[in-house]
Design a protein around this motif. Structure first.
Motif, PDB file in Angstrom:
ATOM      1  N   GLN A  94     -30.332   4.579  17.968  1.00 43.61           N
ATOM      2  CA  GLN A  94     -30.842   3.823  19.106  1.00 43.61           C
ATOM      3  C   GLN A  94     -32.178   4.372  19.590  1.00 43.61           C
ATOM      4  O   GLN A  94     -33.116   3.604  19.853  1.00 43.61           O
ATOM      5  N   ASP A  95     -32.291   5.693  19.699  1.00 38.73           N
ATOM      6  CA  ASP A  95     -33.505   6.293  20.239  1.00 38.73           C
ATOM      7  C   ASP A  95     -34.712   6.024  19.350  1.00 38.73           C
ATOM      8  O   ASP A  95     -35.818   5.798  19.835  1.00 38.73           O
ATOM      9  N   SER A  96     -34.498   6.047  18.045  1.00 41.38           N
ATOM     10  CA  SER A  96     -35.609   5.831  17.105  1.00 41.38           C
ATOM     11  C   SER A  96     -35.898   4.348  16.880  1.00 41.38           C
ATOM     12  O   SER A  96     -36.901   4.006  16.257  1.00 41.38           O
ATOM     13  N   GLY A  97     -35.007   3.468  17.360  1.00 39.82           N
ATOM     14  CA  GLY A  97     -35.183   2.042  17.117  1.00 39.82           C
ATOM     15  C   GLY A  97     -35.016   1.669  15.656  1.00 39.82           C
ATOM     16  O   GLY A  97     -35.675   0.752  15.147  1.00 39.82           O
ATOM     17  N   ALA A  98     -34.108   2.358  14.953  1.00 37.93           N
ATOM     18  CA  ALA A  98     -33.949   2.186  13.503  1.00 37.93           C
ATOM     19  C   ALA A  98     -33.617   0.743  13.140  1.00 37.93           C
ATOM     20  O   ALA A  98     -32.813   0.083  13.799  1.00 37.93           O
ATOM     21  N   LYS A  99     -34.229   0.276  12.043  1.00 34.99           N
ATOM     22  CA  LYS A  99     -33.985  -1.073  11.530  1.00 34.99           C
ATOM     23  C   LYS A  99     -33.065  -1.068  10.312  1.00 34.99           C
ATOM     24  O   LYS A  99     -32.635  -2.133   9.859  1.00 34.99           O
ATOM     25  N   GLY A 117     -24.551  -1.080  15.821  1.00 34.70           N
ATOM     26  CA  GLY A 117     -25.474  -2.056  16.381  1.00 34.70           C
ATOM     27  C   GLY A 117     -26.369  -2.735  15.362  1.00 34.70           C
ATOM     28  O   GLY A 117     -27.148  -3.632  15.721  1.00 34.70           O
ATOM     29  N   LEU A 118     -26.287  -2.337  14.101  1.00 34.33           N
ATOM     30  CA  LEU A 118     -27.126  -2.914  13.052  1.00 34.33           C
ATOM     31  C   LEU A 118     -26.360  -3.973  12.273  1.00 34.33           C
ATOM     32  O   LEU A 118     -25.141  -3.853  12.079  1.00 34.33           O
ATOM     33  N   PRO A 119     -27.044  -4.994  11.766  1.00 36.96           N
ATOM     34  CA  PRO A 119     -26.356  -5.990  10.927  1.00 36.96           C
ATOM     35  C   PRO A 119     -25.915  -5.375   9.603  1.00 36.96           C
ATOM     36  O   PRO A 119     -26.508  -4.405   9.128  1.00 36.96           O
ATOM     37  N   GLU A 120     -24.881  -5.931   9.007  1.00 37.00           N
ATOM     38  CA  GLU A 120     -24.371  -5.406   7.737  1.00 37.00           C
ATOM     39  C   GLU A 120     -25.453  -5.388   6.670  1.00 37.00           C
ATOM     40  O   GLU A 120     -25.502  -4.480   5.836  1.00 37.00           O
ATOM     41  N   SER A 121     -26.365  -6.352   6.703  1.00 33.41           N
ATOM     42  CA  SER A 121     -27.426  -6.439   5.689  1.00 33.41           C
ATOM     43  C   SER A 121     -28.400  -5.276   5.773  1.00 33.41           C
ATOM     44  O   SER A 121     -29.182  -5.059   4.842  1.00 33.41           O
ATOM     45  N   ALA A 122     -28.362  -4.517   6.878  1.00 37.40           N
ATOM     46  CA  ALA A 122     -29.282  -3.388   7.047  1.00 37.40           C
ATOM     47  C   ALA A 122     -28.574  -2.050   6.928  1.00 37.40           C
ATOM     48  O   ALA A 122     -29.163  -1.011   7.223  1.00 37.40           O
ATOM     49  N   ARG A 123     -27.303  -2.059   6.490  1.00 34.44           N
ATOM     50  CA  ARG A 123     -26.533  -0.828   6.337  1.00 34.44           C
ATOM     51  C   ARG A 123     -26.195  -0.650   4.858  1.00 34.44           C
ATOM     52  O   ARG A 123     -25.592  -1.524   4.246  1.00 34.44           O
ATOM     53  N   PHE A 124     -26.567   0.494   4.301  1.00 28.65           N
ATOM     54  CA  PHE A 124     -26.414   0.723   2.861  1.00 28.65           C
ATOM     55  C   PHE A 124     -25.622   1.998   2.617  1.00 28.65           C
ATOM     56  O   PHE A 124     -25.733   2.973   3.348  1.00 28.65           O
TER      57      PHE A 124
END
Length: 504
Positions: A94-99, A117-124
């Motif tokens: 959250q602090d870094s605003g990671a995408k 908080g990230l969409p599944e498409s952005a989690r690897f």
């Protein structure tokens, strides 16, 4: 001879860039191809220069490839300490605003919580994690370099030993990622390391640490093969040094202590003749421990003191033997000053807060202007370390300001006491800190991790105190000693005294 990952990959694609913890050898060509693929994948997701990603990976080919993917596409890379809880890593996200978020299945539970908080498409994931896309699918089916190539940067977080960690975010340079910045050969030159030159780097600590990451990345950029360890073990390190003819490594004093504890016949079994620069920092090194390492390995042990924020000192083995206990002279273009509480410069020999800067380099603590201001006097900044400069300009560190004990109005430095107690053969590790006392303000407490097979009893306490009496003034002796099977250190040697104080 060319330098830079992609230049070496084009010139000599079959040269070994790294050796994974499983012994797999990865060529420059393979590493560059993987970095290109992942870089294209990040851009396909919509990430653009200045965006951030978080990695929660063990030392591995995948970590290095994803790092270089981000490096060449202008992204900030946050390296998450995988000892943290899911909530703590979630704070970094959250602090870094990671995408985007990349994790290993070994850390699945924390990774799922951290990336909620990230969409599944952005989690690897490397391996299988529910709700994560396999990393192998990132950029799959595309060829060539990413469309936009510009140099990114690590966004490194301070350790957070006091309060929330703070991100150190530097402005992006806009430089060509194929061009190795001049700071890389300059920094390695401090330790006598040149591009190529038959060098092999051994990485025995987690890559989420600033210095560890820098040494591996720069080694690869300068044509040095990097050998990665997943979990450090003393004899395994000796085996790898002999097997791969390792020339340099980055170490911490706790590793020296464990190496010295090996039986003499084990130490004698391995050939250390390839060593040229075994570099250590991150924590104070007891004088006796360092002398014993120099006796064993010869004049290849080089010490430095530095900050994630920039700047530092270094000292060769030969200099250290003349100035035992010093962490050296400032690097070229680095400035070191010792200031009093009022910000005035102190004379040689007088202890105060150590301030530094690196040329005109700037940084800010991400989203914390107050912390940035509080750490600075003019262009100088401090890590809250107490030390002094001698008449020749050599820096000597005493302790962290927050760790200093004030007992009966006297300043006492725990690092000095720790450096003596750890030399006892029955001590594997030790922490010293102050605990409240109604009359003196604070009294000295030691927490000891006994060596293997040693019984932590009253007899050991008396033996350690008797040992300390021969080496320390009476007012520096611990008033109490307690025992733990293991002290709370991170793998880079940093001791979490806050956790010990909370349970004292």
């Amino acid at each position: 001879m060319v330098t830079g990952l992609w230049n070496i990959a084009a010139d000599r694609p079959g040269t070994v860039a790294l050796v994974g913890p499983n012994g797999r050898e990865v060529s420059y060509g393979e590493l560059a191809e993987a970095a290109d693929r992942y870089g294209r994948g990040f851009q396909e997701l919509g990430l653009t220069p200045g965006d951030s990603i978080v990695l929660m990976l063990p030392n591995s080919f995948e970590l290095v490839a994803v790092y270089f993917a981000a490096y060449q596409t202008g992204l900030y890379v946050v390296m998450a300490n995988w000892h943290l809880t899911g909530a703590e890593v979630g704070y970094l996200v959250q602090d870094s605003g990671a995408k985007a978020f990349v994790a290993h299945e070994r850390f699945a539970e924390a990774a799922v919580e951290a990336s909620a908080g990230l969409p599944e498409s952005a989690r690897f994931a490397v391996g299988e994690i529910d709700g994560f896309v396999p990393l192998a699918q990132l950029g799959e089916g595309q060829r060539g370099r990413p469309d936009v190539r510009t140099t990114g940067s690590p966004m490194l977080y301070t350790s957070g030993t006091t309060g929330r960690p703070k991100g150190v975010r530097r402005p992006l340079t806009g430089a060509d990622p194929d061009v190795v910045p001049g700071s890389a050969p300059w920094f390695f030159g401090i330790f006598g390391l040149r591009p190529h030159d038959g060098h092999v780097h051994l990485c025995g600590s987690p890559l989420y640490h600033t210095a560890v990451l820098n040494f591996v990345v720069i080694s690869i950029q300068l044509g040095h093969t990097a050998v990665l360890m997943d979990h450090w073990a003393p004899e395994e390190m000796l085996r790898l040094i002999e097997r791969y003819k390792v020339t340099h490594s980055h170490m911490v004093p706790t590793q020296f202590h464990r190496l010295l504890a090996l039986p003499d016949d084990v130490k004698a079994k391995y050939d250390m003749g390839s060593l040229r620069a075994m570099i250590h920092g991150a924590a104070p090194c007891p004088i006796e421990v360092k002398r014993r390492m120099l006796d064993w390995w010869g004049p290849v042990v080089i010490e430095y003191y530095a900050a994630t924020e920039g700047g530092g000192t270094a000292i060769t083995a030969q200099e250290w033997l003349r100035k035992p206990g010093s962490v050296g002279l400032p690097w070229p273009t680095s400035e070191i000053k010792v200031l009093g509480e009022d910000g005035t410069e102190l004379p040689a020999g007088e202890r105060g807060l150590v301030y530094m800067r690196m040329g005109d380099a700037t940084f800010e603590y991400h989203k914390d202007a107050e912390k940035t201001r509080a750490a600075r006097v003019g262009k100088l900044f401090t890590l809250q370390d107490i030390g002094y400069l001698d008449e020749d300009g050599y820096l000597f560190l005493c302790d962290r300001k927050n760790d200093m004990i004030i007992s009966g109005g006297v300043n006492i430095y725990p690092a000095e006491i720790e450096g003596e107690l750890v030399c006892h053969p029955k001590v594997a590790d030790v922490a010293v800190f102050g605990v409240p006392h109604p009359d003196w303000g604070e009294e000295i407490k030691a927490v000891v991790q006994p060596a293997d097979g040693v019984e932590p009893d009253d007899a050991l306490t008396e033996e350690l105190l008797e040992f300390a009496r021969t080496r320390l003034a009476k007012f520096k002796l611990p008033r109490t000693i307690s025992y733990l099977p293991e002290l709370p250190r991170d793998p880079n040697g940093k001791l979490y005294k806050r956790k010990l104080r909370d349970h004292a």
